[in-house]
Design an enzyme around this catalytic site. Structure first.
Site, PDB file in Angstrom:
ATOM      1  N   HIS A  75       0.817  -1.331  -0.111  1.00 45.64           N
ATOM      2  CA  HIS A  75      -0.126  -0.058   0.082  1.00 45.64           C
ATOM      3  C   HIS A  75       0.752   1.123   0.036  1.00 45.64           C
ATOM      4  CE1 HIS A  75       1.063  -0.343   4.192  1.00 45.64           C
ATOM      5  NE2 HIS A  75       1.062   1.071   4.310  1.00 45.64           N
TER       6      HIS A  75
HETATM    7  C1  UD1 Z   1      -1.603   5.145   6.618  1.00 44.24           C
HETATM    8  C2  UD1 Z   1      -0.432   5.523   6.952  1.00 44.24           C
HETATM    9  C3  UD1 Z   1       0.682   4.457   7.025  1.00 44.24           C
HETATM   10  C4  UD1 Z   1      -0.001   3.407   7.479  1.00 44.24           C
HETATM   11  C5  UD1 Z   1      -1.112   2.867   6.882  1.00 44.24           C
HETATM   12  C6  UD1 Z   1      -1.899   1.569   7.381  1.00 44.24           C
HETATM   13  C7  UD1 Z   1      -0.248   8.112   6.472  1.00 44.24           C
HETATM   14  C8  UD1 Z   1       0.758   9.076   6.051  1.00 44.24           C
HETATM   15  N1  UD1 Z   1       0.161   6.671   6.445  1.00 44.24           N
HETATM   16  O1  UD1 Z   1      -1.460   4.910   4.966  1.00 44.24           O
HETATM   17  O2  UD1 Z   1       1.628   4.784   7.778  1.00 44.24           O
HETATM   18  O3  UD1 Z   1       1.003   2.219   7.472  1.00 44.24           O
HETATM   19  O4  UD1 Z   1      -2.298   3.870   7.132  1.00 44.24           O
HETATM   20  O5  UD1 Z   1      -2.809   1.033   6.630  1.00 44.24           O
HETATM   21  O6  UD1 Z   1      -0.745   8.561   7.485  1.00 44.24           O
HETATM   22  N2  UD1 Z   1      -8.243   4.715   1.381  1.00 44.24           N
HETATM   23  C9  UD1 Z   1      -9.470   4.050   1.343  1.00 44.24           C
HETATM   24  N3  UD1 Z   1     -10.084   3.753   2.379  1.00 44.24           N
HETATM   25  C10 UD1 Z   1      -9.537   3.963   3.877  1.00 44.24           C
HETATM   26  C11 UD1 Z   1      -8.417   4.978   4.067  1.00 44.24           C
HETATM   27  C12 UD1 Z   1      -7.735   5.193   2.606  1.00 44.24           C
HETATM   28  O7  UD1 Z   1     -10.011   3.852   0.186  1.00 44.24           O
HETATM   29  O8  UD1 Z   1     -10.274   3.969   4.667  1.00 44.24           O
HETATM   30  C13 UD1 Z   1      -7.391   5.109   0.423  1.00 44.24           C
HETATM   31  C14 UD1 Z   1      -8.007   6.642  -0.517  1.00 44.24           C
HETATM   32  O9  UD1 Z   1      -7.577   6.325  -1.724  1.00 44.24           O
HETATM   33  C15 UD1 Z   1      -6.543   7.344   0.266  1.00 44.24           C
HETATM   34  C16 UD1 Z   1      -5.317   6.398   0.267  1.00 44.24           C
HETATM   35  O10 UD1 Z   1      -6.041   5.104   0.564  1.00 44.24           O
HETATM   36  O11 UD1 Z   1      -6.532   8.572  -0.379  1.00 44.24           O
HETATM   37  C17 UD1 Z   1      -4.323   6.635   1.146  1.00 44.24           C
HETATM   38  O12 UD1 Z   1      -4.936   6.709   2.438  1.00 44.24           O
HETATM   39  P1  UD1 Z   1      -4.081   7.156   3.661  1.00 44.24           P
HETATM   40  O13 UD1 Z   1      -4.910   7.212   4.803  1.00 44.24           O
HETATM   41  O14 UD1 Z   1      -3.641   8.610   3.359  1.00 44.24           O
HETATM   42  O15 UD1 Z   1      -2.700   6.376   3.974  1.00 44.24           O
HETATM   43  P2  UD1 Z   1      -2.641   4.757   4.034  1.00 44.24           P
HETATM   44  O16 UD1 Z   1      -2.068   4.302   2.489  1.00 44.24           O
HETATM   45  O17 UD1 Z   1      -3.790   4.139   4.345  1.00 44.24           O
END
Ligand code: UD1
Length: 361
Positions: free
Chosen positions: A203
């Site tokens: 991810h």
């Molecule tokens: C976040 C953390 C990372 C952690 C990970 C665990 C940051 C910078 N990163 O990464 O350190 O290892 O969580 O999973 O905080 N999205 C969904 N559903 C959700 C959440 C996110 O579809 O419930 C998608 C969206 O497109 C979003 C993307 O994932 O823009 C990234 O989500 P984000 O929360 O920014 O970071 P993670 O990759 O989940």
């Protein structure tokens, strides 16, 4: 009263042992959920699995650019901290939720306790690395999982009296939940056989946000599948899935893509697989603790303690093949208890309690 902030899947898992020990010691707390993770598989499902208390607040922030997400969480947390006036804010790990909460707290002169402090990948391109450095710099209590992580903080000039080596709460969570996986039929559910499949998770922005990296990742998985001659199972992060779909990247080899699993199924999948391929931090820890073949799809790790049986191959096929051959040759070593013995939650809460007493709050 103190406040505990979380918002993403690893924070739910790794703060669970802290929350249960706070309850045990009868330390009153409020729980704030930023809403950074909101997809049911990353959020509600995990929270239920872990039997966590219902958050007192849910900011419902959701996804946005780093600055927007961090800013919105800061504003939401500040409002709650002003209203509730907790004596401390407990945060975990390296997420934007953690950074935002820490910045809001420090400006209100509320001491921060950082669980899983001191981790460093020494790669400032990772958003998580920036988050860790900043929160560690402004925290009052730093709970490091290992001596190596304590040393990182000392080298940055952080006062040794603020640092406590407690082990990682991932061990507590694993010990608490692994026995429960026996009652599950996870392998049957996903049509898998014990020790006959590769588990993949991916991810990280570095691997999935850049199309050429994403294509390289898929090609690497296909290569791993061929040389191991085992099926791949891939519980996919919703963001990675979206990237694959948006870029019309098809998977045409022996790979089973499934939605993110709950925590118990994930522990089962790690425990029963032949090889873990991951870019996650927590899964590196869990796989190492369970003595699995572990290959990390990055060129750095903030968990160097695992490097006796964890190979950093980035997205390089040659390195991947070399790593698999090293595992086959048996020339690897899993050290015992590198992340502690499963009492991190208890130790962390004891130090919090001592701090509150000494400071008369
Ligand atoms: C976040 C953390 C990372 C952690 C990970 C665990 C940051 C910078 N990163 O990464 O350190 O290892 O969580 O999973 O905080 N999205 C969904 N559903 C959700 C959440 C996110 O579809 O419930 C998608 C969206 O497109 C979003 C993307 O994932 O823009 C990234 O989500 P984000 O929360 O920014 O970071 P993670 O990759 O989940």
């Amino acid at each position: 009263m103190i406040a505990v902030l979380f918002g993403t899947r690893p924070e739910f898992i790794k703060l669970a042992p802290v929350l249960s020990n706070l309850k045990l010691r009868k330390i009153p707390f409020i729980l704030i959920h930023s809403g950074q993770h909101y997809s049911p598989e990353l959020d509600q499902q995990i929270i239920e699995d872990l039997n966590l208390p219902k958050p007192d607040y849910n900011l419902g922030i959701g996804s946005a650019s780093h600055a927007h997400q961090t800013g919105k969480i800061m504003m939401g947390v500040e409002e709650i901290l002003k209203k509730e006036e907790p004596k401390m804010l407990v945060v975990h790990g390296d997420t934007n939720t953690m950074l935002a909460g820490s910045l809001a707290a420090v400006k209100l002169h509320i001491p921060i306790a950082h669980v899983e402090a001191g981790l460093r990948s020494f790669d400032n391109n990772m958003p998580e690395e920036i988050n860790r450095i900043i929160t560690d710099r402004i925290s009052r209590l730093l709970f490091t999982p290992t001596e190596v992580t304590k040393l990182n903080l000392l080298q940055e000039g952080i006062d040794k009296n603020k640092i406590f080596v407690t082990g990682n709460t991932v061990v507590d969570a694993l010990i608490d939940h692994l026995p429960l996986t026996k009652k599950r039929s996870t392998l049957e559910k996903f049509s898998l056989e014990e020790d006959n499949y590769i588990l993949v998770t991916a991810h990280r922005a570095e691997n999935v946000d850049n199309i050429s990296h994403l294509k390289k990742l898929i090609s690497l998985l296909e290569f791993a599948q061929k040389i191991m001659n085992k099926k791949i199972i891939w519980p996919i992060h919703p963001h990675t899935k979206k990237q694959l779909m948006d870029n019309k990247i098809l998977l045409s080899f022996d790979i089973k893509v499934i939605p993110p699993t709950d925590y118990l199924d994930m522990l089962s999948l790690i425990n029963s697989c032949s090889l873990v391929l991951t870019d996650s931090g927590g899964i590196q820890e869990e796989a190492y603790i369970l003595k699995k073949w572990l290959i990390t799809l990055r060129n750095s790790t903030e968990r160097p303690e695992t490097l006796t049986a964890n190979f950093l191959v980035d997205l390089d096929k040659n390195k991947l093949e070399e790593a698999i051959n090293t595992f086959k040759s048996g020339k690897v070593l899993w050290k015992e208890n590198v992340f502690g013995k499963g009492n991190a939650g208890r130790l962390i809460v004891k130090h919090i309690e001592d701090f509150l007493k000494i400071n008369n709050v």
